[in-house]
Design an enzyme around this catalytic site. Structure first.
Site, PDB file in Angstrom:
ATOM      1  CE1 TYR A  95       7.576  19.230 -18.822  1.00 24.26           C
ATOM      2  CE2 TYR A  95       6.399  19.671 -20.646  1.00 24.26           C
ATOM      3  CZ  TYR A  95       6.837  20.289 -19.835  1.00 24.26           C
ATOM      4  OH  TYR A  95       8.006  20.688 -20.094  1.00 24.26           O
ATOM      5  CB  ALA A  96       3.448  10.749 -22.259  1.00 22.00           C
ATOM      6  CG  ASN A  97       6.659  11.118 -17.873  1.00 23.45           C
ATOM      7  OD1 ASN A  97       7.101  10.610 -18.501  1.00 23.45           O
ATOM      8  ND2 ASN A  97       7.528  13.009 -18.195  1.00 23.45           N
ATOM      9  CG  HIS A 140      -1.619   0.894   1.187  1.00 21.64           C
ATOM     10  ND1 HIS A 140      -2.164   2.185   1.995  1.00 21.64           N
ATOM     11  CD2 HIS A 140      -3.143   1.529   0.418  1.00 21.64           C
ATOM     12  CE1 HIS A 140      -3.310   2.621   2.729  1.00 21.64           C
ATOM     13  NE2 HIS A 140      -2.844   2.275   1.162  1.00 21.64           N
TER      14      HIS A 140
END
Length: 128
Positions: free
Chosen positions: A117-119, A20
């Protein structure tokens, strides 16, 4: 051999070991990955696999409690809208802060995505 679901053994192991609040980063082809963080490189060529394809499969396999992306992802409309479609809530932080969080991830999954910014950071939830 597994019949269904995730076939990539490296990702399957990481998912099975998550606790978790542990995090996994799904990254474009250019995100720097610290040497001590486990990198699973899925990139085959420009755009393959795409960031959204990988996030979509992970969403099916992982209990996700929280998703974080860079504020600058708004500049990448298609990826931003796709992420919002996959998750009810996305939290945003500056790109430099997101890159700083990468050092705490259990793993970074590198895609072939070459748009800016594809994170995102996926925080593990629980199934109960």
């Amino acid at each position: 051999m597994k019949r269904h679901g995730m076939l990539n053994s490296s990702i399957t192991k990481v998912l099975a070991d998550l606790g978790h609040t542990d995090t996994i980063v799904v990254a474009d082809a250019g995100l720097p990955v610290p040497g001590h963080v486990h990198k699973i490189d899925l990139s085959l060529r420009e755009g393959v696999p795409s960031f959204l394809d990988v996030v979509h499969v992970l969403r099916e396999e992982m209990a996700v409690e929280n998703v974080m992306a860079a504020e600058e992802i708004h500049q990448n409309e298609q990826v931003h809208q796709g992420l919002q479609t996959l998750f009810n809530k996305v939290e945003y932080l500056p790109h430099e802060s997101l890159k700083a969080e990468v050092k705490h991830a259990r793993a970074v999954i590198r895609t072939g995505e070459i748009t800016p910014y594809a994170n995102c950071i996926l925080h593990a939830g629980v199934t109960f």
